[in-house]
Design a protein around this motif. Structure first.
Motif, short mmCIF file in Angstrom:
data_model
loop_
_atom_site.label_atom_id
_atom_site.label_comp_id
_atom_site.label_asym_id
_atom_site.label_seq_id
_atom_site.Cartn_x
_atom_site.Cartn_y
_atom_site.Cartn_z
N THR A 71 43.78 0.97 -76.13
CA THR A 71 43.12 0.93 -74.82
C THR A 71 41.99 -0.08 -74.79
OG1 THR A 71 41.72 2.22 -73.33
CG2 THR A 71 41.66 2.86 -75.61
N ALA B 183 39.32 0.67 -73.71
CA ALA B 183 38.12 1.47 -73.98
C ALA B 183 37.58 1.22 -75.40
CB ALA B 183 38.42 2.95 -73.78
N TYR C 107 37.10 8.92 -76.37
CA TYR C 107 38.49 8.48 -76.23
C TYR C 107 38.70 7.11 -76.89
CZ TYR C 107 42.62 6.50 -74.02
OH TYR C 107 43.82 5.87 -73.82
N ASN D 199 43.94 -1.39 -66.93
CA ASN D 199 44.18 -0.27 -66.01
C ASN D 199 45.63 -0.22 -65.54
OD1 ASN D 199 41.24 -0.76 -66.09
ND2 ASN D 199 41.21 0.92 -64.64
N SER E 12 42.50 11.26 -61.87
CA SER E 12 41.15 10.68 -61.94
C SER E 12 41.16 9.18 -61.66
CB SER E 12 40.56 10.93 -63.34
OG SER E 12 41.32 10.23 -64.31
N HIS E 13 42.34 8.60 -61.51
CA HIS E 13 42.42 7.14 -61.39
C HIS E 13 42.30 6.65 -59.94
CE1 HIS E 13 44.45 8.03 -65.24
NE2 HIS E 13 43.64 7.07 -65.62
N LEU E 14 41.69 5.48 -59.83
CA LEU E 14 41.32 4.97 -58.51
C LEU E 14 42.49 4.86 -57.52
CD1 LEU E 14 39.08 3.79 -56.71
CD2 LEU E 14 39.68 1.54 -57.61
N ILE F 194 35.44 8.97 -53.24
CA ILE F 194 34.06 8.82 -53.69
C ILE F 194 34.01 7.55 -54.53
CG2 ILE F 194 32.16 9.89 -55.00
CD1 ILE F 194 32.97 11.81 -52.88
N ILE F 195 33.22 6.59 -54.12
CA ILE F 195 33.06 5.37 -54.92
C ILE F 195 31.89 5.59 -55.88
CG2 ILE F 195 32.46 2.91 -54.84
CD1 ILE F 195 33.95 2.70 -52.20
N TYR F 196 32.21 5.52 -57.17
CA TYR F 196 31.18 5.83 -58.17
C TYR F 196 30.25 4.65 -58.42
CZ TYR F 196 34.22 9.80 -59.24
OH TYR F 196 34.99 10.93 -59.17
N CYS G 13 32.48 -1.61 -59.62
CA CYS G 13 33.07 -2.02 -60.91
C CYS G 13 34.31 -2.88 -60.73
CB CYS G 13 33.49 -0.80 -61.71
SG CYS G 13 32.13 0.19 -62.28
N ARG H 154 37.86 -4.14 -62.45
CA ARG H 154 38.85 -3.76 -63.45
C ARG H 154 40.06 -4.67 -63.35
NH1 ARG H 154 35.16 -1.66 -64.96
NH2 ARG H 154 34.69 0.51 -65.43
N ARG I 172 29.56 6.94 -62.35
CA ARG I 172 30.23 7.87 -63.27
C ARG I 172 29.80 7.45 -64.69
NH1 ARG I 172 36.77 7.96 -63.13
NH2 ARG I 172 36.45 5.95 -64.14
N ASP J 211 31.00 4.09 -67.25
CA ASP J 211 31.81 3.03 -66.62
C ASP J 211 31.18 1.66 -66.87
OD1 ASP J 211 33.90 4.47 -65.53
OD2 ASP J 211 33.00 4.66 -63.54
N LEU K 86 35.72 -5.19 -66.68
CA LEU K 86 36.69 -5.28 -67.78
C LEU K 86 37.86 -6.14 -67.29
CD1 LEU K 86 36.88 -1.57 -69.07
CD2 LEU K 86 35.83 -3.51 -70.25
N1 UFG Z 1 36.60 5.07 -59.31
C1 UFG Z 1 35.92 5.46 -58.19
N2 UFG Z 1 36.31 6.64 -57.61
C2 UFG Z 1 37.31 7.42 -58.10
C3 UFG Z 1 37.99 7.00 -59.26
C4 UFG Z 1 37.61 5.80 -59.84
O1 UFG Z 1 35.00 4.80 -57.72
O2 UFG Z 1 37.57 8.49 -57.53
C5 UFG Z 1 36.21 3.79 -59.95
C6 UFG Z 1 35.71 3.98 -61.37
O3 UFG Z 1 34.34 4.26 -61.37
C7 UFG Z 1 36.06 2.64 -61.99
C8 UFG Z 1 37.33 2.21 -61.25
O4 UFG Z 1 37.36 2.98 -60.06
O5 UFG Z 1 35.06 1.71 -61.70
C9 UFG Z 1 38.60 2.47 -62.03
O6 UFG Z 1 38.57 3.82 -62.48
P1 UFG Z 1 39.81 4.54 -63.15
O7 UFG Z 1 39.40 5.95 -63.43
O8 UFG Z 1 41.02 4.33 -62.32
O9 UFG Z 1 40.03 3.73 -64.50
P2 UFG Z 1 39.00 3.43 -65.68
O10 UFG Z 1 38.71 1.96 -65.61
O11 UFG Z 1 37.84 4.32 -65.69
O12 UFG Z 1 39.86 3.85 -66.95
C10 UFG Z 1 41.00 3.17 -67.39
C11 UFG Z 1 41.93 4.16 -68.07
C12 UFG Z 1 41.27 4.75 -69.29
C13 UFG Z 1 40.81 3.66 -70.19
C14 UFG Z 1 39.98 2.66 -69.44
C15 UFG Z 1 39.70 1.49 -70.30
O13 UFG Z 1 42.29 5.18 -67.19
O14 UFG Z 1 42.19 5.55 -69.99
O15 UFG Z 1 40.64 2.19 -68.29
O16 UFG Z 1 38.57 0.86 -69.85
F1 UFG Z 1 40.07 4.16 -71.20
#
Ligand code: UFG
Length: 327
Positions: A116, A118, A140, A169, A187-189, A205-207, A218, A220, A281, A284, A288
């Motif tokens: 990952t 991460a 993780y 992502n 939990s994914h955007l 909800i935008i974190y 952020c 991604r 959150r 974050d 990336l």
């Molecule tokens: N986000 C929001 N609101 C939400 C969900 C997400 O604003 O309800 C934002 C997050 O803060 C982040 C972006 O959208 O900035 C993407 O969030 P995700 O949860 O979709 O993905 P992440 O980048 O947090 O995580 C992903 C993988 C992880 C991995 C990570 C590596 O899901 O398993 O990338 O950086 F670890």
């Protein structure tokens, strides 16, 4: 010559199984179905069980004449990993070591491993190259870095050849519309925005909008799950062709902010998504974005799908499966 796919009933695993089967490969899936879905496994036998069950893994290897492994099975929620580190060290590290014991005892020396982005933490420079110092900021990411270290040592000592793929992502769904993303809780955007669009949630909800990015949200690197699947196949074929162990980023090489993703989805579905800015959150990173030069050059992989394709396939899946796999 069968490929054992652990976690093959999960999101990225099931798309990879599908792609392997489409290429005419013989595949067996081992999944405990804690997160995976029976219906997501298409065209391969599914054995329900745990990767840490050495007897079971040995039985599968013998019965199916397994010659290589793609190892997805893991817990992967960043936030949960901080609250329940024991679960993550147990499931992602200890169980993987047990799986490696079983496969080495059965003389298998090829494995593709799900890693990952991460593992990088919050690197200062983007695009991120594979050889920068790893500074994971969550449990993780640390569990995945640990297994990368284990693999390196097992290669040196036992000749276990591995390719670790560091995913950015993962998003989107199979173009056929048969399988897609179904996490519980989600939990994914992108799926969350689509659930809002479908009326399954009130709002997005935008974190945080105070990150060091152009619009404060952020950034991604979103990569289509079928492009990820293809990367696994190329990695496996490379190992089969005698390639030495290595690590690759798998992303699109392009970054989109949370606000840009929302806007693209609003344009696609033709309506506004109710949203609200909230606090950051924890954990974050600002930005990336993958450097994908290494995998392009060495495996000839390149992403075929655009952000539009990601949104289109994800929307088609969520729209036609509002309850996911319904098991
Ligand atoms: N986000 C929001 N609101 C939400 C969900 C997400 O604003 O309800 C934002 C997050 O803060 C982040 C972006 O959208 O900035 C993407 O969030 P995700 O949860 O979709 O993905 P992440 O980048 O947090 O995580 C992903 C993988 C992880 C991995 C990570 C590596 O899901 O398993 O990338 O950086 F670890």
């Amino acid at each position: 010559m069968t490929v054992l796919v652990t976690g093959g009933a999960g999101y990225i695993g099931s798309h990879t199984v599908r792609a392997l089967v489409d290429k005419g490969r013989s595949v067996v899936v081992l999944d405990n179905l804690q997160k995976g879905h029976k219906q997501a496994v298409k065209g391969a036998d599914l054995v329900i069980g745990d990767i840490s069950n050495e007897e079971l893994v040995t039985e599968i290897i013998k019965k199916y004449d397994v010659t290589s492994v793609i190892h997805f099975a893991a817990d992967s929620l960043v936030e949960e990993s901080m609250m329940e580190p024991r679960k993550y060290y147990h499931n992602n590290v200890i169980k993987t070591i047990k799986l490696l014991d079983a496969i080495l005892k059965n003389s298998i020396n090829k494995i593709v491993f799900s890693s990952t982005a991460a593992v990088y933490g919050s690197p200062k420079e983007v695009p991120i190259q594979e050889n920068i110092e790893l500074k994971p900021t969550n449990v993780y990411g640390r569990t995945k870095r640990m297994i990368e270290n284990v693999l390196e040592d097992y290669d040196m000592a036992y000749g276990l050849k591995y390719i670790a793929l560091r995913y950015f992502n993962a998003a989107g769904a199979c173009v056929t519309g048969e399988i897609g993303e179904d996490h519980s809780p989600e939990s994914h955007l992108i799926p969350i925005i689509l659930q809002v669009a479908l009326g399954k949630r009130d709002k997005l909800i935008i974190y945080g909008n105070d990150y060091h990015t152009k619009d404060g949200t952020c950034i991604r690197d979103y990569v289509h799950v079928s492009d990820l699947a293809e990367a696994h196949i190329l990695a496996l074929e490379a190992l089969e062709g005698g390639k030495d162990s290595t690590i690759y980023n798998v992303g699109n090489g392009k970054g989109f902010s949370v606000k840009e993703i929302v806007l693209e989805i609003e344009k696609f579905i033709g309506k506004e998504i109710p949203k609200e800015i909230s606090l950051r959150r924890p954990g974050d990173p600002d930005i990336l974005i993958a450097s994908i030069e290494k995998i392009k050059k060495e495996l000839g992989w390149h992403p075929k799908y655009t952000l539009y394709d990601i949104i289109e396939t994800a929307w088609r899946w969520h729209n036609s499966h509002p309850q996911g796999f319904e098991e």
